[in-house]
Scaffold this active site. Sequence first.
Site, PDB file in Angstrom:
ATOM      1  N   ASP A  70      76.645  97.202  40.502  1.00 26.31           N
ATOM      2  CA  ASP A  70      77.431  98.636  41.142  1.00 26.31           C
ATOM      3  C   ASP A  70      77.570  99.506  39.852  1.00 26.31           C
ATOM      4  OD1 ASP A  70      79.401  97.002  40.100  1.00 26.31           O
ATOM      5  OD2 ASP A  70      80.956  97.069  41.464  1.00 26.31           O
ATOM      6  N   LYS A 116      84.661  86.470  44.512  1.00 25.49           N
ATOM      7  CA  LYS A 116      85.183  87.406  45.346  1.00 25.49           C
ATOM      8  C   LYS A 116      85.365  86.529  46.739  1.00 25.49           C
ATOM      9  CE  LYS A 116      83.036  91.186  43.103  1.00 25.49           C
ATOM     10  NZ  LYS A 116      82.128  92.423  43.150  1.00 25.49           N
TER      11      LYS A 116
END
Length: 431
Positions: free
Chosen positions: A169, A134
């Site tokens: 997450d 990311k």
Amino acid sequence: MAVEMRAGLAADGAGELKMIPSHVYSLPTGNETGLFYALDLGGTNFRVLRVQLGGKDKRIIDTEFEQVSIPNEIMHGTTEDLFDFIASGLSRFVATESDKFHLPQGRKREIGFTFSFPVNQTSIDSGILIKWTKGFAVSGTAGKDVVACLNAAMERKGLDMRVSALVNDTVGALAGAHYWDDDVMVAVILGTGTNACYIQRTEAIPKLQHLVLGTGNTIINTEWGAFSDGLPLTEFDREMDDESINPGEQIFEKMISGMYLGEIVRRVLVKMAEVSDLFGHSFPKKLAEPFVLRTPHLCAMQQDNSDNLGEVESILCDVIGVSQASLEARRVAVEVADCIIRRGGRLAGAGIVGILEKMENDSKGKIFGRRTAVAMDGRLYENYPQYRRYMKEAVVELLGPELSNHIVIEHTKDGSGIGAALLAAANSKCV
């Protein structure tokens, strides 16, 4: 998918799916009380939040959160730079704790750490970073325990706090949803990327048998974006994959997640514009730019119910440089978008059914014979009604009307942060 799930549970590296054990053996029950914090690091921002828990009667009494942008130089700096920056932000947030929040006397502040990067998790409160993704390129962190890195930074900043739970997450989303609904057994994130996790019986995980866990449940992070076996790839999928930063990887994610749907549509339109006069006799130059067409553009086009498709015309003009798109060209663009969105939604629905069928087989009929909830999070699912509809239709079609009546698909908005705090409470070191 169920075959690959079983392979990943048997041994690390045995299948396409990593099937990473979360080491969460205690889910929130609603009995948790006290003040708990969460830190959510998964992109160019990190979030900190606190939650006051009041037990069965009061549940979540109050919450507060703050978001901090991470400068580019920190994302490309050293391990100490990053974790000191995070610890400083966390320290400032703790300093604003008001009288609405109460830490029981003698208790240390505890935090759940949502860390959405590839880790080899070794326990509920430790995990070794495999690699940064990311856009992060922080030196010196790979191969280190990220919880130890955070604890050391908090100590350097004089912050008396400890990490009680390290979670992905998706795992956090499942825990947050399960807190309110005991029937939640699966969580799926459909946003820029995608992932899924589910509750698995520990005795059915061969690669954990050396831990002698006995009978119980844990959450398995499937990392289902890596699935590829038997997927119906087109020339447009293959070309996009070949030109990606990770060719041959994350194929399922590239077919169903928000980052890639607009790009697939763009590639189809390029081919149509090259072999026909879809957009007139000249080829629009902006259409040749990779990722110029985004998933929100597709959503806006599909929401256009006007007779002349004026919104579609504006997007074709402003985004890909079509000066005068005929009404027929606008209709074709919407039809292409709908085709790709339908495929993505239906594949996501098929993935959910794959997980549910594996759980059904493992439990010998205890999933489809009762209410089972699937918690959904992510901006793609939340903001794209057609995608949602196609996904749910696929679940009903694959399971049939009778079995699908027992499956509830519910939206759990932004559940991963709260879920991390709840997992810190459920795995508190102060109990």
